[in-house]
Structure formats: C-alpha cells, structure tokens
Design an enzyme around this catalytic site. Structure first.
Site, mmCIF file in Angstrom:
data_model
loop_
_atom_site.group_PDB
_atom_site.id
_atom_site.type_symbol
_atom_site.label_atom_id
_atom_site.label_comp_id
_atom_site.label_asym_id
_atom_site.label_seq_id
_atom_site.Cartn_x
_atom_site.Cartn_y
_atom_site.Cartn_z
ATOM 1 N N PHE A 111 1.005 -1.347 -0.059
ATOM 2 C CA PHE A 111 0.038 0.077 -0.128
ATOM 3 C C PHE A 111 0.870 1.160 0.057
ATOM 4 O O PHE A 111 0.440 2.267 -0.663
ATOM 5 C CB PHE A 111 -0.944 0.091 1.226
ATOM 6 C CG PHE A 111 -2.158 -0.915 1.074
ATOM 7 C CD1 PHE A 111 -2.221 -1.851 0.279
ATOM 8 C CD2 PHE A 111 -3.296 -0.396 1.677
ATOM 9 C CE1 PHE A 111 -3.323 -2.726 0.097
ATOM 10 C CE2 PHE A 111 -4.636 -1.070 1.579
ATOM 11 C CZ PHE A 111 -4.609 -2.149 0.610
ATOM 12 N N ILE A 114 2.358 1.721 -3.388
ATOM 13 C CA ILE A 114 1.139 2.475 -4.356
ATOM 14 C C ILE A 114 0.827 3.811 -4.271
ATOM 15 O O ILE A 114 0.915 4.731 -4.902
ATOM 16 C CB ILE A 114 -0.193 1.689 -4.313
ATOM 17 C CG1 ILE A 114 0.130 0.004 -4.873
ATOM 18 C CG2 ILE A 114 -1.119 2.234 -5.238
ATOM 19 C CD1 ILE A 114 -0.986 -0.669 -4.490
ATOM 20 N N GLU A 115 0.958 4.075 -2.993
ATOM 21 C CA GLU A 115 0.250 5.477 -2.475
ATOM 22 C C GLU A 115 1.251 6.636 -2.612
ATOM 23 O O GLU A 115 1.052 7.869 -2.978
ATOM 24 C CB GLU A 115 -0.153 5.398 -0.993
ATOM 25 C CG GLU A 115 -1.683 4.661 -1.085
ATOM 26 C CD GLU A 115 -2.753 5.204 -1.675
ATOM 27 O OE1 GLU A 115 -2.834 6.461 -1.620
ATOM 28 O OE2 GLU A 115 -3.208 4.567 -2.676
ATOM 29 N N SER A 116 2.551 6.118 -2.079
ATOM 30 C CA SER A 116 3.746 7.136 -2.039
ATOM 31 C C SER A 116 4.870 6.921 -2.521
ATOM 32 O O SER A 116 5.862 7.659 -2.443
ATOM 33 C CB SER A 116 3.609 7.794 -0.485
ATOM 34 O OG SER A 116 4.173 6.548 0.088
ATOM 35 N N TYR A 197 -7.383 -2.913 -1.146
ATOM 36 C CA TYR A 197 -6.840 -1.892 -1.969
ATOM 37 C C TYR A 197 -8.289 -1.112 -2.381
ATOM 38 O O TYR A 197 -8.397 0.336 -2.515
ATOM 39 C CB TYR A 197 -5.831 -2.018 -3.246
ATOM 40 C CG TYR A 197 -5.465 -0.627 -3.495
ATOM 41 C CD1 TYR A 197 -4.564 0.245 -2.953
ATOM 42 C CD2 TYR A 197 -5.764 -0.328 -4.896
ATOM 43 C CE1 TYR A 197 -4.348 1.420 -3.410
ATOM 44 C CE2 TYR A 197 -5.456 0.903 -5.336
ATOM 45 C CZ TYR A 197 -4.569 1.987 -4.687
ATOM 46 O OH TYR A 197 -4.180 3.101 -5.201
#
Length: 260
Positions: A111, A114-116, A197
C-alpha cells in the site's frame, strides 16, 4: 482538548473514558456518554490529584490524565526509516508495525508503495492527501481520535504527524483492519490485498458494493460518481465502459506491480 461535562456525548468522551480506565478509574467499556459513572470517576480522579473536584473535564484535568497515561505500544518504539523513498528502509518499520497491529508487513509495504513510493514527506497537489498512506485531513483526524491514544499520539490538530512514517504506518494498519472487518462478513472469506486496496481507493462502502456486483455488469453504471472521478479506470481508451471484472483486473494489476 474540549471541555467536557456530564451529559456530553461523542468521541472526546470516549477518549476521556479510555484514559480514566488506563489510569485505574473504572468506567466500564467506553461508550461516548458522559453519564453518572463517568462523572463519579472524574470527581474521584480530581480529588486524588488535588484538582477542583467539580466533575468538569477542563485543561487541568486533561493535562493530569495525559501525564499519567502510558500507552501500551508507544509509537516511538517503532524505528524510523534510515532513508526516505526507500522500500528497503521502510521494511523494518513495517515489520515493527506488523508486530504492533497484526497487519502483515507485506500488505503495508504494498500500500505504501502504491500510495507514495515510500516518500513519507509527499503531499498530493490536488488534495490534502499526505504521507506514506496519503491520508486526507478528515480521515486522519478520525484515525487519531480513534486509535491515537493506543500508540501515544494524543492529538494532531494540524495533521503534521502524517509525515511521521511510524504513525502513518500505524494508522494505515488500523485502517486496513477496519476495512478487513467490513469486507470479511460480506465476502465470507479473507479479503485479498486487491479487495483491501479497493476499499482504500473507493472507500469501504463502495468496495463492498463493487465486490458483490455481477462481474459482467458495467462498472460505470453502478458507480457513476467514482467513474466520473476516475475515467481511466472505468473506461477503455476508445471510451467504452469497462465491466466490474475488467476494473477489478486493472486494480489487481496495479497492486501486483507493487507486491515484492
């Protein structure tokens, strides 16, 4: 912190009740209602600590409660990453968060990737999303209210702690657990990382509906708001709408690219 009185209700009352319990003043299970038992325990705490014993929880009572509170898993026991924007440096952090929360470090790493891309100082240009898990201001406020005291984070009015990767990871893990608990009874199985997700991306309510809608249904028909906000996810390059299964496959591919 807000001044609390008998008759008040809400999250601040839950925090008060939790602190009283942790300090040895038994109010039972926190329910967010400032009733007789909570009032009596506040008065007892105030008397024991030489405070005005009026049952009103103001600045001095809050300060005394916080001074006596020792969190079971303080966030400072989680190591800081030795470098920013690094999966390798993030791994020890996520391993420690797994030990603290029970959420698999592999899931947390996926996660955050993906996010940052593991940039714990990043802030989105088009929203308030900030940090490893790209928490919006409102979501972060709720997470700190609900789980902050568990890890020794008593307040974060400006949201600045989203850039502390340890706290961001702990709150990210707690949010994942919330979504697990929402999806599990609907799916009647353990949610996959892609299922989770979807809950992170669309919100748990929309994800729950998405995962229980027929695979061949047109996704944009059932989720027009989400489709308008994310046209590249819901429509093909020629403008034709994707099915639920096609959208799921797209999201699964995105998650798979960040699994290692």
């Amino acid at each position: 912190m807000k001044v609390l009185r008998k008759g008040d209700r809400g999250d601040e009352v839950c925090q008060l009740q939790t602190l009283l319990n942790l300090c040895g003043y038994d109010v039972g299970k926190p329910d967010g209602i400032f009733g007789n038992n909570t009032f009596n325990q506040v008065v007892k705490f105030q008397k024991d600590n030489c405070l005005d014993s009026d049952g009103i929880v103001g600045k001095n009572t809050w300060a005394e409660l916080f001074s006596k509170y020792s969190p079971p898993i303080p966030y400072k026991t989680i190591p800081m990453p030795t470098a920013n924007k690094s999966r390798a440096a993030a791994t020890p952090v996520m391993n420690a968060v797994e030990n603290a929360t029970g959420v698999r470090s592999q899931l947390l790493l996926t996660f955050a990737s993906i996010e940052s891309a593991f940039d714990y100082e990043i802030k989105a240009k088009t929203s308030s999303a900030t940090g490893w898990f790209q928490f919006l201001t409102g979501t972060w406020k709720t997470m700190i209210e609900n789980y902050g005291m568990k890890y020794g984070v008593l307040t974060d009015p400006t949201g600045a702690l989203r850039k502390d990767p340890r706290i961001s990871a702990l709150m990210g893990a707690e949010l994942i657990k919330e979504n697990m608990n929402i999806l599990r009874p609907v799916l009647k199985r353990e949610p996959t990382d892609t299922d989770l997700y979807l809950a992170h991306f669309f919100g748990p309510g929309a994800a729950r509906r998405f995962l229980t809608t027929g695979q061949n249904e047109l996704a944009a028909t059932h989720f027009p708001k989400e489709a308008q906000a994310n046209p590249s996810i819901f429509y093909n390059k020629d403008g034709s709408p994707k099915t639920i299964q096609e959208v799921y496959n797209l999201m699964d591919g995105k998650v798979a690219a960040h699994r290692k």
